[in-house]
Scaffold this active site. Structure first.
Site, short mmCIF file in Angstrom:
data_model
loop_
_atom_site.label_atom_id
_atom_site.label_comp_id
_atom_site.label_asym_id
_atom_site.label_seq_id
_atom_site.Cartn_x
_atom_site.Cartn_y
_atom_site.Cartn_z
N TYR A 47 23.04 -7.52 2.73
CA TYR A 47 24.35 -8.09 2.50
C TYR A 47 24.30 -9.61 2.34
O TYR A 47 23.27 -10.23 2.61
CB TYR A 47 25.27 -7.73 3.66
CG TYR A 47 24.67 -8.11 5.00
CD1 TYR A 47 24.65 -9.44 5.41
CD2 TYR A 47 24.11 -7.15 5.85
CE1 TYR A 47 24.11 -9.80 6.61
CE2 TYR A 47 23.56 -7.51 7.07
CZ TYR A 47 23.56 -8.84 7.43
OH TYR A 47 23.02 -9.21 8.63
N SER A 296 21.63 -15.24 14.01
CA SER A 296 20.70 -14.14 13.77
C SER A 296 21.41 -12.92 13.20
O SER A 296 22.51 -12.56 13.63
CB SER A 296 20.01 -13.79 15.10
OG SER A 296 20.13 -12.43 15.38
N LYS A 297 20.78 -12.34 12.19
CA LYS A 297 21.36 -11.16 11.52
C LYS A 297 21.55 -10.04 12.53
O LYS A 297 22.43 -9.22 12.41
CB LYS A 297 20.43 -10.67 10.42
CG LYS A 297 20.27 -11.65 9.29
CD LYS A 297 19.54 -11.01 8.12
CE LYS A 297 18.98 -12.09 7.23
NZ LYS A 297 18.29 -11.64 6.06
N ARG A 298 20.68 -10.02 13.51
CA ARG A 298 20.70 -8.92 14.48
C ARG A 298 21.77 -9.12 15.55
O ARG A 298 22.47 -8.20 15.92
CB ARG A 298 19.32 -8.81 15.11
CG ARG A 298 18.76 -7.43 15.14
CD ARG A 298 17.29 -7.39 15.54
NE ARG A 298 16.68 -8.66 15.87
CZ ARG A 298 16.64 -9.18 17.09
NH1 ARG A 298 17.17 -8.54 18.10
NH2 ARG A 298 16.04 -10.34 17.31
#
Ligand code: GLU
Length: 549
Positions: A47, A296-298
């Protein structure tokens, strides 16, 4: 024929063009002096990430403010990590934020411009043409090392406490002869093509980063890979070829690439290309238990730009906020130019944060409240219904049941010289105006402690008799003031303050009673307007219910 030329033909037999062909095909751009050509080069591996949006904004305004070109290029050489719909998600996402490229991918499926294809997986022949030329000139060579052999080299370097990597005497195939290469090719051995690096670790390179200023690093001496065994280039090589042929003047990218600059400068020089200006954008950071870290993506929902849409932030609020992150002088400019587009701001890369700016959610809300306060009720209606249609279907049905009524609700304290600045994002609207919609209205007659229930009921009874929805604000409040003395409340706050013992309270307290009766809250936008929109019947019904407690 020299061995190098024979080697080049052996390794890349299908390549029949030379770099000249592409140099002619992609001539210099015809742009005014000082115009900057920038690009964003996302990999369609997921994304649209906040970092890519931010870097795109920086590239877009750099091009815009110099009369240049901003283009998009899809870096899809890693097919394993690619996700379906990735290009659409990223380019469509940028478009939704008003970051519209002049060239390259303009949607998930369309590209425009004379310097394409703007997708690396469609440019294999171009890369191979330039690699072939380097091999012909003895500046690149095939390497047949297997993963095990590379591992062995590495282990040996570690044991001897030598810098790891394929460099100098450790570069096993650096001096491979045509005959040796031919033998291995005949055996069907796979190979990569490496640069024969002329660099020396002891030498320093100095370059002027457009954002971070002067940077000094050791020269690259690694024979890094240009072409992988499947004929696909590495990022380094594709970057040099593409940004040269597309005539990028400013490579503004994430600062994770800063350590690769020595490789890139070396490549541009070996290829005989003009080295572009590099500028490395620091990541947006977050405070986590007092420590600064990269978003962070996480861990962080706001890493995915979709999060902002879901919350109901207007895209222009996010952009306006990111402008404050990008340029330390943007807020002053905005105060002086409240009505201008951010695109008119004179952006200067040197004013960017070198260490990484903190993501400030409170500031985003503030910036957004300001922008929302400037919208007309019809604009708010259009935004909120569009948002609700996607993210809150029930609310959408309620809002669109009677559009004129809903617009009248949104006009409360709006379209006035000093509009309220309460709403930052569309997911707040339902709660904010819940008392305006029967589906959400929950009566709550809890009175402030200083007001007696009997007094409140007596006030409401008297008020119901005189209320007219046609009353303007002044008349509306005068009626409350007129009732006040009959219940031993002061008409004026001043009067009450001068003699608090002489009164039960003041007219303001009585208006709070009315507010609670009508809305169930102590704080709302202008109550007179709220009542006018609700209408007489509904107001009297609520007043009566409140009187009954
Ligand atoms: N594809 C690279 C990335 O996503 C692009 C870096 C660049 O802008 O050169 O990190």
């Amino acid at each position: 024929m020299s061995d190098n030329i024979k080697l080049a033909d052996l390794l890349l037999p299908n390549i029949d063009k030379t770099p000249d062909y592409y140099e002619t095909l992609y001539p210099a751009r015809n742009l005014p002096e000082g115009a900057r050509v920038t690009r964003v080069a996302p990999s369609p591996t997921g994304y649209l990430h906040l970092g890519v949006l931010f870097a795109s904004l920086v590239n877009r305004i750099t091009a815009t403010s110099t009369g240049g070109i901003f283009f998009t290029r899809i870096e899809d050489t890693d097919k394993k990590r690619e996700v379906e719909g990735g290009i659409e998600d990223i380019i469509g996402g940028l478009n939704r934020f008003g970051i519209v490229p002049d060239e390259g991918f303009i949607s998930g499926s369309e590209q425009k411009g004379d310097y394409g294809p703007y997708q690396q997986s469609h440019r294999a022949e171009i890369y191979q043409t330039y690699v072939k030329e380097l091999i012909r000139q003895g500046l690149a060579y095939p390497c047949f090392c297997t993963a095990e052999e590379l591992e062995k080299i590495r282990n040996e370097q570690e044991a001897k406490k030598i810098r790891t990597g394929y460099h100098g005497e450790w570069a096993k195939h650096r001096n491979i002869t045509f005959e040796e290469a031919k033998q291995l090719i005949d055996q069907g051995k796979p190979f990569v093509v490496r640069l024969k690096s002329p660099g020396n670790e002891e030498h320093k390179i100095i370059f002027e980063d457009a954002i971070k200023g002067k940077i000094e690093m050791p020269e690259n001496d690694e024979d890094f890979v240009l072409l992988k065994s499947d004929g696909i280039p590495t990022y380094h090589f594709a970057h040099a070829i593409d940004d040269h042929l597309m005539h990028t003047t400013h490579v503004l990218r994430g600062d994770e690439w800063i350590s690769s600059v020595p490789k890139h400068i070396q490549l541009f020089k070996i290829l005989g290309f003009k080295v572009p200006k590099f500028g490395h954008v620091s990541p947006i950071m977050k405070l986590d238990n007092g420590a600064k870290r990269k978003i962070s993506k996480r861990k962080d929902p706001e890493a995915a730009v979709h999060f902002f849409a879901q919350e109901g932030f207007m895209s222009q609020s996010v952009i306006e906020y990111l402008m404050t992150v990008a340029a330390s002088d943007f807020e002053d400019w905005r105060r002086a130019n409240p009505d201008k587009s951010y695109k008119d701001f004179k952006f200067n890369l040197k004013k960017m944060s070198v260490s990484g700016a903190l993501f400030d959610g409170v500031k985003l809300l503030d910036v957004s409240k300001n922008l929302v306060s400037r919208l007309t009720s019809t604009q708010v209606y259009d935004y909120v219904t569009a948002w609700a249609q996607e993210f809150d279907k029930d609310f959408y049905d309620v809002l669109t049941k009677n559009p004129e009524y809903t617009k009248a609700v949104f006009a409360i304290d709006r379209d006035v010289p000093k509009p309220r600045k309460d709403i930052a994002k569309w997911n707040e609207v339902k709660e904010y105006f819940s008392y305006m919609f029967e589906e959400y209205y929950k009566p709550d007659f809890t009175l402030p402690e200083n007001i007696d229930k009997t007094d409140a009921a007596a006030f409401l009874e008297a008020y119901a008799k005189v209320y007219s929805p046609q009353d303007d604000k002044q008349t509306w409040f005068n009626k409350i003031k007129e009732i006040a003395p009959t219940l031993h409340f002061a008409s004026e706050t001043k009067e009450y303050k001068a003699n608090p013992e002489g009164f039960k309270g003041h007219a303001g307290d009585l208006s709070t009673v009315l507010r609670i009766a009508i809305t169930g809250r102590r704080n709302t936008p202008d109550l007179c307007s709220i009542m006018a929109v609700l209408g007489k019947e509904e107001c009297l019904k609520r007043i009566e219910n409140a009187m009954r407690g």
